[in-house]
Design a protein around this motif. Structure first.
Motif, PDB file in Angstrom:
ATOM      1  N   GLN B 114      69.647 -29.721  -1.991  1.00  0.00           N
ATOM      2  CA  GLN B 114      70.264 -28.407  -1.851  1.00  0.00           C
ATOM      3  C   GLN B 114      70.111 -28.025  -0.371  1.00  0.00           C
ATOM      4  O   GLN B 114      70.938 -27.499   0.225  1.00  0.00           O
ATOM      5  CB  GLN B 114      69.487 -27.422  -2.715  1.00  0.00           C
ATOM      6  CG  GLN B 114      69.735 -27.711  -4.174  1.00  0.00           C
ATOM      7  CD  GLN B 114      71.217 -27.431  -4.456  1.00  0.00           C
ATOM      8  OE1 GLN B 114      71.863 -26.204  -3.804  1.00  0.00           O
ATOM      9  NE2 GLN B 114      71.853 -28.228  -5.445  1.00  0.00           N
ATOM     10  N   GLU B 115      68.947 -28.198   0.340  1.00  0.00           N
ATOM     11  CA  GLU B 115      68.337 -27.851   1.565  1.00  0.00           C
ATOM     12  C   GLU B 115      69.683 -28.686   2.483  1.00  0.00           C
ATOM     13  O   GLU B 115      69.979 -28.060   3.697  1.00  0.00           O
ATOM     14  CB  GLU B 115      67.054 -28.374   1.885  1.00  0.00           C
ATOM     15  CG  GLU B 115      66.075 -26.928   1.395  1.00  0.00           C
ATOM     16  CD  GLU B 115      66.240 -25.850   2.172  1.00  0.00           C
ATOM     17  OE1 GLU B 115      66.332 -25.859   3.386  1.00  0.00           O
ATOM     18  OE2 GLU B 115      66.521 -24.732   1.199  1.00  0.00           O
ATOM     19  N   SER B 116      69.438 -29.945   2.191  1.00  0.00           N
ATOM     20  CA  SER B 116      70.651 -30.845   3.236  1.00  0.00           C
ATOM     21  C   SER B 116      71.944 -30.210   2.995  1.00  0.00           C
ATOM     22  O   SER B 116      72.763 -30.157   3.957  1.00  0.00           O
ATOM     23  CB  SER B 116      70.242 -32.298   2.891  1.00  0.00           C
ATOM     24  OG  SER B 116      70.927 -32.388   1.444  1.00  0.00           O
ATOM     25  N   GLU B 117      72.410 -29.950   1.641  1.00  0.00           N
ATOM     26  CA  GLU B 117      73.653 -29.433   1.665  1.00  0.00           C
ATOM     27  C   GLU B 117      74.063 -28.053   2.559  1.00  0.00           C
ATOM     28  O   GLU B 117      75.090 -27.963   3.147  1.00  0.00           O
ATOM     29  CB  GLU B 117      73.884 -29.286   0.231  1.00  0.00           C
ATOM     30  CG  GLU B 117      74.489 -30.568  -0.593  1.00  0.00           C
ATOM     31  CD  GLU B 117      75.708 -30.938  -0.321  1.00  0.00           C
ATOM     32  OE1 GLU B 117      76.605 -30.377  -0.609  1.00  0.00           O
ATOM     33  OE2 GLU B 117      75.535 -32.134   0.218  1.00  0.00           O
ATOM     34  N   LYS B 118      72.978 -27.218   2.436  1.00  0.00           N
ATOM     35  CA  LYS B 118      73.136 -26.124   3.141  1.00  0.00           C
ATOM     36  C   LYS B 118      73.123 -26.353   4.612  1.00  0.00           C
ATOM     37  O   LYS B 118      74.092 -25.448   5.370  1.00  0.00           O
ATOM     38  CB  LYS B 118      72.041 -25.198   2.669  1.00  0.00           C
ATOM     39  CG  LYS B 118      71.695 -24.577   1.390  1.00  0.00           C
ATOM     40  CD  LYS B 118      70.580 -23.673   1.323  1.00  0.00           C
ATOM     41  CE  LYS B 118      70.615 -23.076  -0.321  1.00  0.00           C
ATOM     42  NZ  LYS B 118      69.479 -22.503  -0.563  1.00  0.00           N
ATOM     43  N   ALA B 119      72.319 -27.330   5.194  1.00  0.00           N
ATOM     44  CA  ALA B 119      72.316 -27.611   6.481  1.00  0.00           C
ATOM     45  C   ALA B 119      73.642 -27.974   6.850  1.00  0.00           C
ATOM     46  O   ALA B 119      74.137 -27.752   8.002  1.00  0.00           O
ATOM     47  CB  ALA B 119      71.189 -28.493   6.792  1.00  0.00           C
ATOM     48  N   LEU B 120      74.013 -28.966   6.232  1.00  0.00           N
ATOM     49  CA  LEU B 120      75.441 -29.450   6.580  1.00  0.00           C
ATOM     50  C   LEU B 120      76.400 -28.533   6.699  1.00  0.00           C
ATOM     51  O   LEU B 120      77.358 -28.533   7.390  1.00  0.00           O
ATOM     52  CB  LEU B 120      75.803 -30.470   5.373  1.00  0.00           C
ATOM     53  CG  LEU B 120      77.087 -31.209   5.519  1.00  0.00           C
ATOM     54  CD1 LEU B 120      77.016 -32.190   6.934  1.00  0.00           C
ATOM     55  CD2 LEU B 120      77.559 -32.425   4.442  1.00  0.00           C
ATOM     56  N   GLY B 121      76.462 -27.389   5.512  1.00  0.00           N
ATOM     57  CA  GLY B 121      77.327 -26.264   5.666  1.00  0.00           C
ATOM     58  C   GLY B 121      77.364 -25.615   6.780  1.00  0.00           C
ATOM     59  O   GLY B 121      78.323 -25.194   7.125  1.00  0.00           O
ATOM     60  N   ARG B 122      76.256 -25.263   7.096  1.00  0.00           N
ATOM     61  CA  ARG B 122      75.860 -24.620   8.408  1.00  0.00           C
ATOM     62  C   ARG B 122      76.408 -25.194   9.788  1.00  0.00           C
ATOM     63  O   ARG B 122      77.086 -24.885  10.587  1.00  0.00           O
ATOM     64  CB  ARG B 122      74.422 -24.299   8.703  1.00  0.00           C
ATOM     65  CG  ARG B 122      73.920 -23.078   7.980  1.00  0.00           C
ATOM     66  CD  ARG B 122      72.807 -22.692   8.303  1.00  0.00           C
ATOM     67  NE  ARG B 122      71.445 -23.594   8.245  1.00  0.00           N
ATOM     68  CZ  ARG B 122      70.578 -23.893   7.196  1.00  0.00           C
ATOM     69  NH1 ARG B 122      70.794 -23.180   6.136  1.00  0.00           N
ATOM     70  NH2 ARG B 122      69.980 -24.914   7.260  1.00  0.00           N
ATOM     71  N   TYR B 123      76.094 -26.437   9.617  1.00  0.00           N
ATOM     72  CA  TYR B 123      76.720 -27.082  10.781  1.00  0.00           C
ATOM     73  C   TYR B 123      78.000 -27.421  11.087  1.00  0.00           C
ATOM     74  O   TYR B 123      78.727 -27.068  12.003  1.00  0.00           O
ATOM     75  CB  TYR B 123      76.096 -28.915  10.947  1.00  0.00           C
ATOM     76  CG  TYR B 123      76.534 -29.681  11.883  1.00  0.00           C
ATOM     77  CD1 TYR B 123      75.934 -29.655  13.135  1.00  0.00           C
ATOM     78  CD2 TYR B 123      77.574 -30.563  11.561  1.00  0.00           C
ATOM     79  CE1 TYR B 123      76.404 -30.454  14.255  1.00  0.00           C
ATOM     80  CE2 TYR B 123      78.114 -31.314  12.449  1.00  0.00           C
ATOM     81  CZ  TYR B 123      77.647 -31.361  13.751  1.00  0.00           C
ATOM     82  OH  TYR B 123      78.012 -32.158  14.842  1.00  0.00           O
ATOM     83  N   MET B 124      78.834 -27.724   9.797  1.00  0.00           N
ATOM     84  CA  MET B 124      80.288 -27.728   9.705  1.00  0.00           C
ATOM     85  C   MET B 124      80.926 -26.325  10.126  1.00  0.00           C
ATOM     86  O   MET B 124      81.996 -26.218  10.917  1.00  0.00           O
ATOM     87  CB  MET B 124      80.608 -28.003   8.526  1.00  0.00           C
ATOM     88  CG  MET B 124      80.480 -29.593   8.050  1.00  0.00           C
ATOM     89  SD  MET B 124      80.987 -30.641   9.183  1.00  0.00           S
ATOM     90  CE  MET B 124      82.853 -30.369   8.772  1.00  0.00           C
ATOM     91  N   ALA B 125      80.068 -25.306   9.607  1.00  0.00           N
ATOM     92  CA  ALA B 125      80.797 -24.046   9.881  1.00  0.00           C
ATOM     93  C   ALA B 125      80.648 -23.478  11.556  1.00  0.00           C
ATOM     94  O   ALA B 125      81.782 -23.101  11.931  1.00  0.00           O
ATOM     95  CB  ALA B 125      80.197 -22.784   9.512  1.00  0.00           C
ATOM     96  N   GLU B 126      79.686 -24.126  12.149  1.00  0.00           N
ATOM     97  CA  GLU B 126      79.481 -23.918  13.669  1.00  0.00           C
ATOM     98  C   GLU B 126      80.521 -24.908  14.234  1.00  0.00           C
ATOM     99  O   GLU B 126      81.053 -24.598  15.308  1.00  0.00           O
ATOM    100  CB  GLU B 126      78.108 -24.379  13.864  1.00  0.00           C
ATOM    101  CG  GLU B 126      77.075 -23.134  13.762  1.00  0.00           C
ATOM    102  CD  GLU B 126      75.666 -23.748  14.105  1.00  0.00           C
ATOM    103  OE1 GLU B 126      75.486 -24.586  14.777  1.00  0.00           O
ATOM    104  OE2 GLU B 126      74.778 -22.860  13.587  1.00  0.00           O
ATOM    105  N   TYR B 127      80.618 -25.872  13.685  1.00  0.00           N
ATOM    106  CA  TYR B 127      81.657 -27.172  14.279  1.00  0.00           C
ATOM    107  C   TYR B 127      83.134 -26.370  14.460  1.00  0.00           C
ATOM    108  O   TYR B 127      83.719 -26.612  15.523  1.00  0.00           O
ATOM    109  CB  TYR B 127      81.521 -28.408  13.741  1.00  0.00           C
ATOM    110  CG  TYR B 127      82.741 -29.412  14.129  1.00  0.00           C
ATOM    111  CD1 TYR B 127      82.379 -30.031  15.306  1.00  0.00           C
ATOM    112  CD2 TYR B 127      83.561 -29.439  13.414  1.00  0.00           C
ATOM    113  CE1 TYR B 127      83.187 -30.898  15.724  1.00  0.00           C
ATOM    114  CE2 TYR B 127      84.641 -30.536  13.568  1.00  0.00           C
ATOM    115  CZ  TYR B 127      84.337 -31.231  14.984  1.00  0.00           C
ATOM    116  OH  TYR B 127      85.460 -32.019  15.294  1.00  0.00           O
ATOM    117  N   VAL B 128      83.431 -26.315  13.152  1.00  0.00           N
ATOM    118  CA  VAL B 128      84.934 -25.480  13.056  1.00  0.00           C
ATOM    119  C   VAL B 128      84.946 -24.214  13.947  1.00  0.00           C
ATOM    120  O   VAL B 128      86.066 -24.240  14.559  1.00  0.00           O
ATOM    121  CB  VAL B 128      85.061 -25.182  11.778  1.00  0.00           C
ATOM    122  CG1 VAL B 128      86.215 -24.290  11.438  1.00  0.00           C
ATOM    123  CG2 VAL B 128      85.095 -26.409  10.582  1.00  0.00           C
TER     124      VAL B 128
END
Lengths: 184, 181
Positions: B114-128
């Motif tokens: 769950q933590e890794s999913e959240k981190a990936l989501g945050r990273y993708m949001a920043e990237y976009v």
């Protein structure tokens, strides 16, 4: 038996009662032969089984329970009688006719046989009681409790050859004392 | 085997304690020696007489009652075995320990996922978000007549260190410039 010991080690008193029921009579009679007093024998047997329960956790090999039990009972006898003279036949164990108070029911019908048997019981009682302690303990464990020499050696904390020699000497002494009653 | 060594073994023979070669020697000697045979019979008879006339006490019930009363007051004995034996020596305890271990590992793994999913989501949001900003800048510059490559790209400070980006652009570097001005 091993299962009862394992359960008793974990505090199962019901399992310990089964162990008690199996060995109490043997321990009582061994102690009785050592102290020659019914009351003392019962008291020491009771103490032995309380001590054994308390020390059960230190028993490494459950298969060696019986010699370990007898060793504890024997040590209690010697602890209590360390400063006393070697046991003889106590007055309180005999009735007016010189017979032990507690004895098995005599089922013999013939009065002569019964008389002779009673006399022999008295003789045997005295013969065993008169044996030196060193011989008496191994003789009782062997001749009356039918323990193996190895188990006896463990119970009394002596070497196997020593036990074997003393049992033989005790048998010779007993035979000398009862010779007049033998047919051979 | 002579008579002395044979008689020394008679009690052990009587008690069934002999075996192997010694047993064979004693039996062989007894078979041919009447004196030792008589000695043995005498010992055996005295043993039988003692056993049959040795008064045996019976255990009174109140001895156990007294023992039980003592035991009831004692704490539960602690086995001297180690904790590994304590756990693995009992099947139900071992199964419970295994189940607890699986449950703990499973919960921990799920939490980590769950933590890794959240981190990936945050990273993708920043990237976009960064990509959208860049796209807006490019479009604005195209509207003004093309990209000004001498200016660092907004949102990408590291672009200045990019060897594929010419930061200080001069007209001399332009291969399409007119040779005659």
């Amino acid at each position: 038996m091993i299962r009862w010991i394992e359960k008793a080690k974990r505090g199962d008193i019901g399992s310990y009662q089964k162990i008690y029921e199996r060995f109490a009579r043997k321990v009582l009679n061994f102690v009785y032969r050592m102290v020659n007093s019914v009351e003392e024998a019962e008291d020491l047997t009771q103490e032995a089984f309380v001590t054994v329960y308390q020390k059960l956790g230190s028993l490494k090999d459950d298969a060696r329970f019986e010699p370990w039990l007898f060793r504890i009972a024997r040590n209690l006898v010697y602890q209590r009688y360390r400063n006393r003279t070697p046991a003889g036949v106590s007055v309180d164990t005999l009735d007016e006719d010189g017979q032990p108070f507690t004895q098995l029911a005599d089922t013999r019908k013939n009065p002569d046989e019964a008389f002779q048997a009673t006399e022999l019981e008295s003789v045997v009682q005295r013969v065993i009681a008169d044996l030196p302690e060193k011989y008496r303990e191994v003789f009782v464990l062997s001749a009356l409790q039918h323990m193996s020499y190895q188990e006896i050696a463990e119970a009394v904390g002596r070497s196997l050859p020593s036990v074997k020699t003393d049992i033989h000497r005790a048998r010779l002494e007993v035979r000398k004392r009862v010779k007049e009653y033998l047919k051979v | 085997m002579n008579c002395d060594s044979c008689t020394a073994e008679l009690s052990a023979y009587l008690d069934g304690e002999l075996n192997g070669g010694l047993l064979a020697e004693v039996e062989s000697h007894l078979a041919k020696c009447t004196a030792c045979t008589a000695e043995f019979k005498s010992l055996a008879e005295s043993a039988e007489l003692v056993e049959s006339h040795a008064t045996a006490l019976e255990v009174r019930p109140d001895i156990w009652h007294n023992v039980h009363a003592h035991l009831s007051q004692l704490p539960v004995p602690v086995p001297s075995e180690g904790w590994i034996q304590l756990i693995f020596g009992r099947r139900w305890l071992a199964a419970a320990a295994a189940a607890a271990l699986v449950l703990t590992m499973g919960t921990w793994g799920y939490y980590r996922y769950q933590e890794s999913e959240k981190a990936l989501g945050r990273y993708m949001a920043e990237y976009v978000k960064a990509r959208d900003q860049q796209e807006q800048v490019y479009r604005a510059r195209e509207g003004n007549g093309g990209m000004d490559l001498s200016q660092p790209i907004p949102g990408h400070p590291e672009a200045a260190e990019n060897p594929f980006v010419v930061v200080q652009f001069s007209s001399d570097d332009n291969p399409f410039r007119s040779e005659v001005r």
